[in-house]
Design a protein around this motif. Sequence first.
Motif, PDB file in Angstrom:
ATOM      1  N   ASN A 118       0.518  -1.219   0.309  1.00 42.18           N
ATOM      2  CA  ASN A 118      -0.326   0.171   0.246  1.00 42.18           C
ATOM      3  C   ASN A 118       0.868   1.144  -0.008  1.00 42.18           C
ATOM      4  O   ASN A 118       1.289   1.901  -0.957  1.00 42.18           O
ATOM      5  CB  ASN A 118      -0.610   0.313   1.151  1.00 42.18           C
ATOM      6  CG  ASN A 118      -2.040   0.764   1.307  1.00 42.18           C
ATOM      7  OD1 ASN A 118      -1.704   1.502   0.467  1.00 42.18           O
ATOM      8  ND2 ASN A 118      -2.736   0.588   1.468  1.00 42.18           N
ATOM      9  N   GLU A 144      -3.393  -3.048  -1.751  1.00 40.14           N
ATOM     10  CA  GLU A 144      -5.001  -2.725  -1.451  1.00 40.14           C
ATOM     11  C   GLU A 144      -5.042  -0.884  -1.990  1.00 40.14           C
ATOM     12  O   GLU A 144      -3.752   0.134  -1.773  1.00 40.14           O
ATOM     13  CB  GLU A 144      -4.050  -2.229   0.224  1.00 40.14           C
ATOM     14  CG  GLU A 144      -3.983  -2.968   0.917  1.00 40.14           C
ATOM     15  CD  GLU A 144      -3.500  -3.105   2.104  1.00 40.14           C
ATOM     16  OE1 GLU A 144      -3.928  -4.269   3.141  1.00 40.14           O
ATOM     17  OE2 GLU A 144      -3.181  -2.022   2.462  1.00 40.14           O
ATOM     18  N   GLY A 162      -5.883  -7.024   4.198  1.00 39.82           N
ATOM     19  CA  GLY A 162      -5.301  -7.437   2.895  1.00 39.82           C
ATOM     20  C   GLY A 162      -5.406  -8.716   2.240  1.00 39.82           C
ATOM     21  O   GLY A 162      -4.952  -9.145   1.063  1.00 39.82           O
TER      22      GLY A 162
END
Length: 348
Positions: free
Chosen positions: A175, A198, A207
């Motif tokens: 992310n 993500e 996740g």
Amino acid sequence: MDIKILFINRSQPIRKAIEKLDKTARKILIIVEDSKLLGVVTDGDIRRWIIKNGDLSAAVENIMNIHPICLNIEDIDKANEVMKKHQIEALPVVNEDNEVVDVIFWNDLFTNKINYKNTQDIPVIIMAGGKGTRLQPYTNIIPKALIPIGDIPIVERIINKFLEFNFKNFYLVVNDKKEIIKAYFNKKLSYNISFLEEEKPLGTAGGLTLLNTSIYKTFLISNCDILVNANYSKILKYHKKNNNKITVVSALKNYVIPYGVLKLNEKGELEAIDEKPSYEFLVSAGMYVLEADILKYIPKNSYFDMVSLISLCLHKGEKVGVYPITSNSFLDMGEFKEMKNMIEKLNT
């Protein structure tokens, strides 16, 4: 190596055996009396004692194997054969008087690790999406997963440890600064790596929903800020043998209260003082083994952490096991103090 550093008296408390195992890093201690072999204690023996919630102040003779596989010095040329046959990591050598004169280690004879389970098809998911706020300002510039420990980024050290046990398939949940992480791995690799991206932070378990149908069997999870020095195929074997849905790898941590702890009676009067008491706790090491059908409990597109997943599984009656390791087998870099400790240990 002076083998006497592996010797321990049968009356020593198990707590001292754990300290000695951590210090020697050889995963075996030899119980002797006047240099004569009485038995051995391995990290596995201690693990089983901890799981039974055994008293760590009990004498080590309570957990020692009194019939260990050993070798007479006259048959030392058979060491390879014996170790392969029994899949043991250490082999005491004794003379005609049953005195321990040597210890032969698997790693000294063979370059490959002892594998108890085929691991090539077992996926490994590394949770690398966090912002690493405790490591700011470093993580303002680079993602936590790429912070170097020595000259190697932590995530690469994690992968290298799995490669020692023939794991080949990796997924990185990313992310924060994900493009930097993806760019780092844009090179020729000896393993397979996929990225689960993500759109918003989903926590240490959320996740996993990005896997969709990619995972349909047992898999491992590792946080990206820890290193576990253990036999990962042994962990898998333990997980399967016990039919766990989740196995939590845990580290035995010792905490000393640096004060005299007061114990009062019912009248509020002082009854006793316990000077600097020591307590042991099992803490999560940030590594887990999961069965794929556990994924059904994770909500889609929502923040969900591993503690919540484990608690939900327990509520649903799913079997959750614990695989203990010693304190020195667990390295954490979640904060600056721990990161410095990790660097020092890996450089010794």
